[in-house]
Design a protein around this motif. Structure first.
Motif, mmCIF file in Angstrom:
data_model
loop_
_atom_site.group_PDB
_atom_site.id
_atom_site.type_symbol
_atom_site.label_atom_id
_atom_site.label_comp_id
_atom_site.label_asym_id
_atom_site.label_seq_id
_atom_site.Cartn_x
_atom_site.Cartn_y
_atom_site.Cartn_z
ATOM 1 N N HIS A 53 0.845 -1.216 0.000
ATOM 2 C CA HIS A 53 0.000 0.000 0.000
ATOM 3 C C HIS A 53 0.869 1.251 0.000
ATOM 4 O O HIS A 53 0.566 2.236 -0.679
ATOM 5 C CB HIS A 53 -0.920 0.004 1.225
ATOM 6 C CG HIS A 53 -1.970 -1.062 1.199
ATOM 7 N ND1 HIS A 53 -2.917 -1.141 0.194
ATOM 8 C CD2 HIS A 53 -2.220 -2.098 2.038
ATOM 9 C CE1 HIS A 53 -3.712 -2.186 0.429
ATOM 10 N NE2 HIS A 53 -3.306 -2.778 1.533
ATOM 11 N N PHE A 54 1.959 1.185 0.765
ATOM 12 C CA PHE A 54 2.875 2.325 0.850
ATOM 13 C C PHE A 54 3.512 2.599 -0.514
ATOM 14 O O PHE A 54 3.626 3.747 -0.942
ATOM 15 C CB PHE A 54 3.947 2.047 1.909
ATOM 16 C CG PHE A 54 4.944 3.158 2.083
ATOM 17 C CD1 PHE A 54 4.529 4.471 2.268
ATOM 18 C CD2 PHE A 54 6.308 2.886 2.076
ATOM 19 C CE1 PHE A 54 5.449 5.502 2.441
ATOM 20 C CE2 PHE A 54 7.233 3.901 2.244
ATOM 21 C CZ PHE A 54 6.800 5.210 2.430
ATOM 22 N N GLU A 55 3.911 1.527 -1.199
ATOM 23 C CA GLU A 55 4.531 1.694 -2.519
ATOM 24 C C GLU A 55 3.543 2.301 -3.513
ATOM 25 O O GLU A 55 3.906 3.158 -4.325
ATOM 26 C CB GLU A 55 5.053 0.352 -3.040
ATOM 27 C CG GLU A 55 5.873 0.483 -4.318
ATOM 28 C CD GLU A 55 6.689 -0.754 -4.625
ATOM 29 O OE1 GLU A 55 7.922 -0.671 -4.662
ATOM 30 O OE2 GLU A 55 6.078 -1.825 -4.835
ATOM 31 N N ALA A 56 2.276 1.893 -3.429
ATOM 32 C CA ALA A 56 1.235 2.462 -4.312
ATOM 33 C C ALA A 56 1.068 3.957 -4.040
ATOM 34 O O ALA A 56 0.884 4.763 -4.967
ATOM 35 C CB ALA A 56 -0.089 1.731 -4.092
ATOM 36 N N VAL A 112 3.207 10.575 2.393
ATOM 37 C CA VAL A 112 4.252 9.575 2.143
ATOM 38 C C VAL A 112 5.308 9.637 3.245
ATOM 39 O O VAL A 112 5.709 8.608 3.806
ATOM 40 C CB VAL A 112 4.906 9.798 0.752
ATOM 41 C CG1 VAL A 112 6.228 9.044 0.629
ATOM 42 C CG2 VAL A 112 3.964 9.344 -0.360
ATOM 43 N N LYS A 113 5.756 10.852 3.574
ATOM 44 C CA LYS A 113 6.809 11.009 4.579
ATOM 45 C C LYS A 113 6.326 10.596 5.972
ATOM 46 O O LYS A 113 7.066 10.003 6.749
ATOM 47 C CB LYS A 113 7.318 12.460 4.587
ATOM 48 C CG LYS A 113 8.121 12.808 3.349
ATOM 49 C CD LYS A 113 8.499 14.262 3.279
ATOM 50 C CE LYS A 113 8.974 14.655 1.902
ATOM 51 N NZ LYS A 113 10.190 13.961 1.481
ATOM 52 N N LYS A 114 5.081 10.908 6.278
ATOM 53 C CA LYS A 114 4.502 10.534 7.573
ATOM 54 C C LYS A 114 4.403 9.010 7.675
ATOM 55 O O LYS A 114 4.746 8.416 8.706
ATOM 56 C CB LYS A 114 3.107 11.170 7.707
ATOM 57 C CG LYS A 114 2.341 10.795 8.970
ATOM 58 C CD LYS A 114 2.944 11.420 10.209
ATOM 59 C CE LYS A 114 2.118 11.173 11.458
ATOM 60 N NZ LYS A 114 2.041 9.781 11.873
ATOM 61 N N HIS A 115 3.951 8.368 6.591
ATOM 62 C CA HIS A 115 3.825 6.903 6.559
ATOM 63 C C HIS A 115 5.211 6.266 6.707
ATOM 64 O O HIS A 115 5.388 5.290 7.461
ATOM 65 C CB HIS A 115 3.166 6.478 5.244
ATOM 66 C CG HIS A 115 2.549 5.119 5.303
ATOM 67 N ND1 HIS A 115 1.670 4.636 4.351
ATOM 68 C CD2 HIS A 115 2.684 4.106 6.196
ATOM 69 C CE1 HIS A 115 1.308 3.415 4.671
ATOM 70 N NE2 HIS A 115 1.909 3.067 5.777
ATOM 71 N N LEU A 116 6.206 6.824 6.014
ATOM 72 C CA LEU A 116 7.578 6.318 6.089
ATOM 73 C C LEU A 116 8.108 6.423 7.515
ATOM 74 O O LEU A 116 8.742 5.494 8.031
ATOM 75 C CB LEU A 116 8.481 7.109 5.134
ATOM 76 C CG LEU A 116 9.986 6.793 5.167
ATOM 77 C CD1 LEU A 116 10.241 5.349 4.759
ATOM 78 C CD2 LEU A 116 10.756 7.738 4.261
#
Length: 351
Positions: free
Chosen positions: A276-279, A331-335
């Motif tokens: 999901h993160f990659e998407a 994206v940065k928060k998820h990372l």
């Protein structure tokens, strides 16, 4: 008859006065709202003064539209972390100052990443994000430059694959920057610690902080070594079509997750989350490219003098810019969240 007429005139006068007063208050209210909106705009993009100063400085640099959006996302994450830290500090939960030191390191990484740290050898990012499919930027490492040069001329990669490989090289460069900044901080802290003659409870706390920093250094170095081996392998052999992930940050996370103390079920769940993160990252890349194309179109239309066409392009550009910033932050928060979970798993391994 005169009396009723006088009363009617008086009522009309009072009504007019009331209407005028209401109109005045309504106008003042609107002007007040406008002024408040103006003050909010004047207050700046961020709630932290230092971050506003960095953002204002960035506006004056020749950064691409995509890089500005990326910087905005980085500063938003920094803002979130700084505001959280202020709350912790007010509650007396950062007595050793370690979280504050980490915030300074993170900001230093951001400044270095965008060529804003005041050092002469800092590379300013090229104004064109898409230039023959990649950014025209240096890698600051002879080994990486050599690998990249071989990969470009090998004929093993399509333009799309070269673009993807370039992102991996850039990601690796950023990891080295972060490692060097942390290493410099640890070295300075160790020098201070060595000069302390009398051991105390406070010094024991600082020793624990040093231990944590050494562990962080070890994790980063392991990630750098794994990343370099991967780049060397891909540069020589090309991309493996059976590879589970393609995005460099996701590949890094997956490699670290496999080394962490996760159960089989937890690892499987993490793998699904990484998909999901990659998407999400791919969606962000799509908007970054659309933003740069829109920026180029806008520059072209500005030269034609067609106001209607210009306004349409400005609206589209503003929408894409906002969406790119928003996705960049997500994206940065998820990372950040995923990295934190892995770090906890790796620490558990050492216990």
């Amino acid at each position: 008859m005169a009396a009723p007429r006088a009363l009617t005139a008086l009522a009309a006068a009072l009504l007019l006065a009331a209407t005028g007063q209401a109109s005045k208050y309504s106008r003042e209210a609107n002007e007040g709202l406008a002024a408040a909106g103006g003050k909010r705009r004047e207050a700046g993009e961020f709630r932290v003064v230092r971050l506003n100063q960095i953002w204002e400085k960035a506006q004056r640099l020749h950064l691409s539209a995509v890089k500005l959006a990326e910087l905005h996302s980085d500063l938003k994450i920094q803002e979130k972390d700084e505001l959280s830290w202020k709350k912790l500090k007010a509650e007396g939960l950062d007595e050793d100052g370690e979280k504050e030191a980490k915030l300074r390191r993170n900001l230093n990484v951001i400044m270095t990443k965008y060529g804003m740290n005041g050092k002469k050898d800092s590379q300013l990012i090229d104004t064109n994000y898409i230039k023959d499919g990649i950014e025209s930027d240096t890698l600051d490492d002879p080994r990486l430059e050599k690998l990249w040069s071989k990969a470009k001329t090998s004929g093993k990669f399509s333009d799309e694959e070269l673009d993807k490989l370039w992102r991996e090289f850039k990601h690796h460069k950023e990891k080295i920057h972060e490692y060097n900044i942390l290493l410099e901080t640890v070295s300075r802290t160790e020098d201070i610690h060595k000069n302390v003659i009398n051991p105390s409870e406070e010094n024991l706390v600082k020793e624990e902080i040093l231990h944590n920093k050494h562990r962080e250094l070890k994790e980063k170095l392991r990630s750098i070594n794994q990343g370099f081996e991967r780049l060397r392998k891909v540069s020589h052999q090309g991309y493996d079509t059976t590879s589970e992930f393609e995005e460099p940050r996701v590949i890094d996370l997956w490699d670290m997750a496999k080394s962490a103390n996760f159960t089989e079920k937890e690892l499987e769940s993490f793998r699904e989350e990484l998909k999901h993160f990659e998407a999400k990252i791919e969606k962000h890349h799509h908007y970054q490219k659309q933003l740069e194309i829109s920026h180029q179109k806008l520059k072209h239309v500005e030269g034609t003098g067609d106001k209607e066409h210009l306004n349409r392009n400005k609206e589209k550009y503003a929408m894409l810019e906002e969406k790119t910033k928003e996705l960049g932050y997500k994206v940065k928060k998820h990372l950040q969240d995923l990295s934190s979970r892995i770090s906890q798993g790796l620490q558990h391994n050492e216990l």
